[in-house]
Design a protein around this motif. Sequence first.
Motif, short mmCIF file in Angstrom:
data_model
loop_
_atom_site.label_atom_id
_atom_site.label_comp_id
_atom_site.label_asym_id
_atom_site.label_seq_id
_atom_site.Cartn_x
_atom_site.Cartn_y
_atom_site.Cartn_z
N ASP A 55 -21.83 -31.85 -27.23
CA ASP A 55 -21.20 -31.16 -26.10
C ASP A 55 -20.33 -30.00 -26.57
O ASP A 55 -20.29 -28.94 -25.93
CB ASP A 55 -20.38 -32.15 -25.27
CG ASP A 55 -21.24 -33.04 -24.38
OD1 ASP A 55 -22.41 -32.70 -24.15
OD2 ASP A 55 -20.74 -34.10 -23.94
N ALA A 56 -19.62 -30.19 -27.67
CA ALA A 56 -18.78 -29.12 -28.20
C ALA A 56 -19.62 -27.96 -28.71
O ALA A 56 -19.24 -26.79 -28.58
CB ALA A 56 -17.89 -29.66 -29.33
N PRO A 81 -7.67 -33.32 -37.72
CA PRO A 81 -9.04 -33.13 -37.22
C PRO A 81 -9.08 -32.95 -35.71
O PRO A 81 -8.31 -33.56 -34.98
CB PRO A 81 -9.76 -34.40 -37.65
CG PRO A 81 -8.69 -35.43 -37.81
CD PRO A 81 -7.45 -34.68 -38.24
N SER A 82 -9.99 -32.12 -35.27
CA SER A 82 -10.22 -31.91 -33.84
C SER A 82 -10.83 -33.15 -33.21
O SER A 82 -11.57 -33.89 -33.87
CB SER A 82 -11.17 -30.72 -33.66
OG SER A 82 -11.70 -30.69 -32.36
N PRO A 83 -10.59 -33.39 -31.93
CA PRO A 83 -11.27 -34.50 -31.23
C PRO A 83 -12.79 -34.34 -31.21
O PRO A 83 -13.51 -35.32 -31.01
CB PRO A 83 -10.70 -34.43 -29.81
CG PRO A 83 -9.43 -33.67 -29.93
CD PRO A 83 -9.60 -32.72 -31.06
N VAL A 84 -13.29 -33.10 -31.41
CA VAL A 84 -14.75 -32.89 -31.37
C VAL A 84 -15.37 -32.95 -32.76
O VAL A 84 -16.59 -32.81 -32.89
CB VAL A 84 -15.10 -31.54 -30.69
CG1 VAL A 84 -14.48 -31.47 -29.32
CG2 VAL A 84 -14.70 -30.35 -31.53
N ARG A 85 -14.58 -33.16 -33.77
CA ARG A 85 -15.11 -33.24 -35.14
C ARG A 85 -15.75 -34.59 -35.36
O ARG A 85 -15.19 -35.63 -35.02
CB ARG A 85 -14.01 -32.99 -36.17
CG ARG A 85 -14.46 -33.17 -37.63
CD ARG A 85 -13.38 -32.81 -38.63
NE ARG A 85 -13.29 -31.37 -38.79
CZ ARG A 85 -14.07 -30.64 -39.57
NH1 ARG A 85 -15.05 -31.25 -40.27
NH2 ARG A 85 -13.92 -29.34 -39.68
N ILE A 86 -16.96 -34.60 -35.97
CA ILE A 86 -17.67 -35.83 -36.31
C ILE A 86 -18.17 -35.73 -37.74
O ILE A 86 -18.14 -34.67 -38.37
CB ILE A 86 -18.87 -36.09 -35.37
CG1 ILE A 86 -19.87 -34.94 -35.45
CG2 ILE A 86 -18.39 -36.32 -33.94
CD1 ILE A 86 -21.17 -35.19 -34.69
N PRO A 102 -13.13 -26.14 -33.26
CA PRO A 102 -12.00 -25.85 -32.36
C PRO A 102 -11.11 -27.07 -32.20
O PRO A 102 -11.58 -28.17 -31.93
CB PRO A 102 -12.70 -25.49 -31.04
CG PRO A 102 -14.06 -25.03 -31.43
CD PRO A 102 -14.43 -25.86 -32.63
N GLY A 103 -9.82 -26.87 -32.40
CA GLY A 103 -8.87 -27.98 -32.36
C GLY A 103 -8.46 -28.48 -33.72
O GLY A 103 -7.48 -29.22 -33.85
N GLU A 155 -9.36 -22.00 -33.16
CA GLU A 155 -9.36 -21.81 -31.71
C GLU A 155 -10.76 -21.78 -31.11
O GLU A 155 -10.96 -22.19 -29.97
CB GLU A 155 -8.64 -20.51 -31.36
CG GLU A 155 -7.19 -20.47 -31.85
CD GLU A 155 -6.61 -19.06 -31.82
OE1 GLU A 155 -7.33 -18.14 -31.37
OE2 GLU A 155 -5.46 -18.87 -32.25
N SER A 156 -11.74 -21.25 -31.86
CA SER A 156 -13.06 -21.04 -31.28
C SER A 156 -14.10 -20.96 -32.40
O SER A 156 -13.76 -21.05 -33.59
CB SER A 156 -13.08 -19.76 -30.44
OG SER A 156 -12.80 -18.63 -31.27
N ILE A 157 -15.36 -20.78 -32.00
CA ILE A 157 -16.46 -20.62 -32.95
C ILE A 157 -17.02 -19.22 -32.81
O ILE A 157 -17.34 -18.76 -31.70
CB ILE A 157 -17.57 -21.66 -32.70
CG1 ILE A 157 -17.04 -23.08 -32.92
CG2 ILE A 157 -18.78 -21.41 -33.61
CD1 ILE A 157 -16.63 -23.39 -34.35
#
Length: 412
Positions: free
Chosen positions: A86-87, A58-63, A33-34, A9-11
């Motif tokens: 941005d995340a 995987p979260s949409p913000v994971r790279i 998150p995600g 949910e969060s960091i």
Amino acid sequence: MAVVSVAIESIAAGGDGVGRNNGLVVFVPRSAPGDVVTAQISGKGHFARGTLRSVVTPSPVRIEPPCPHYARDKCGGCQLQHMTYDAQLSAKQMIVRDSLQRIGKREVSAPSIERSQKDWRYRNKLTLAMRRRGGRWIAGLHPYDDPVHVFPLADCPITDRRVVAAWHEVMKADAYFPDAKELRGSVRITSGGPTFVMIGGESWAARDQFSAAVPSISAVWWEPAENKPRRVLYDRRLDRTPSASFAQVNTEMAEVLRAYVLHKARSFNPKSVIDAYSGAGDLAVALSMDGLTVTAIELDPEAVEWSASKLTDSSRAVQGRVEDELPSALPADLVILNPPRAGVDSRVAATLEGEAARLRGIIYVSCNPATLARDLSRLPSYRIESLQSFDMFPQTAHVETVCELHPTGAPA
């Protein structure tokens, strides 16, 4: 131990992802998150620490993290490389807000955050652990889950290439290191060139040979073991700005932060200012040039000597601990605090609490939201007038925050 599925949910403040499994709060390093992950957990009560086993969704913000050490060696130097920039910024805003609400008991919104001009190659300083391996030495960092082990560092993509190049030169001269089982070293880029501090060892018979073997290093200091005084091996810099005192590792963002703090300080229209934990005195000197009476308090004697030589006649630099020197430096219109990660001593907070009727305000520059929040809880006679964060440390969970405090009796 058990393996559970967790929706992140969060960091959290240290960079771990946070999720829940049947009411159990689970902290999972290298999650975003995600994410929906599986984690092997250990712990008792309402909290558990998990080891990431797999990323199910995987979260949409994971790279994909660009640094090979991040995944292969589980490098503990960065915590957020697996997330978009941005995340990362959003996570840091929430870390500051949650810390101030949970620890500081202050109802605040997430602060705005200033992006770093560089999210890679921004560090002008790199400190590494050095260990013997066979007949040679290695220099590197610790895995995030093993504070004892050291892996050899080939490159650090958040660090200026000049720093990395200087480190490679240092390690080629490892035959001339001090006699020790383990050492630490620090390379910093200064206006006078790269400098190096060797930390540890009882004796250093080959220090002259070492100095000759690192021609690109402009200055070398040695800090022997057992808290013996620092020694200067040589210093060929024309600009001898103190490099032993604290300086921000992100040069460009340090200038942005400094300009912001100066603007905030001037907005109080003070006649007298105390700059506590003043370092080499850049802020104190700028304010003294405005015609203000400034008292700069700093523990490092080299930094105090430097700032004293730059301050105007009406201002002064004081060498000592802030908790010892602050009472005699008061009264003042404004106090600026820029403490290390541990925050301010409880005596500093008590002194400032007692000055609430006379102070116009406090500007607290923090590199640790948790200790900022703790210190705010010790200052109930002040309200938060403004809160601004700065991303000094991209790819990590660290964040710099400037908190402007006004006495509660002052007009809003």
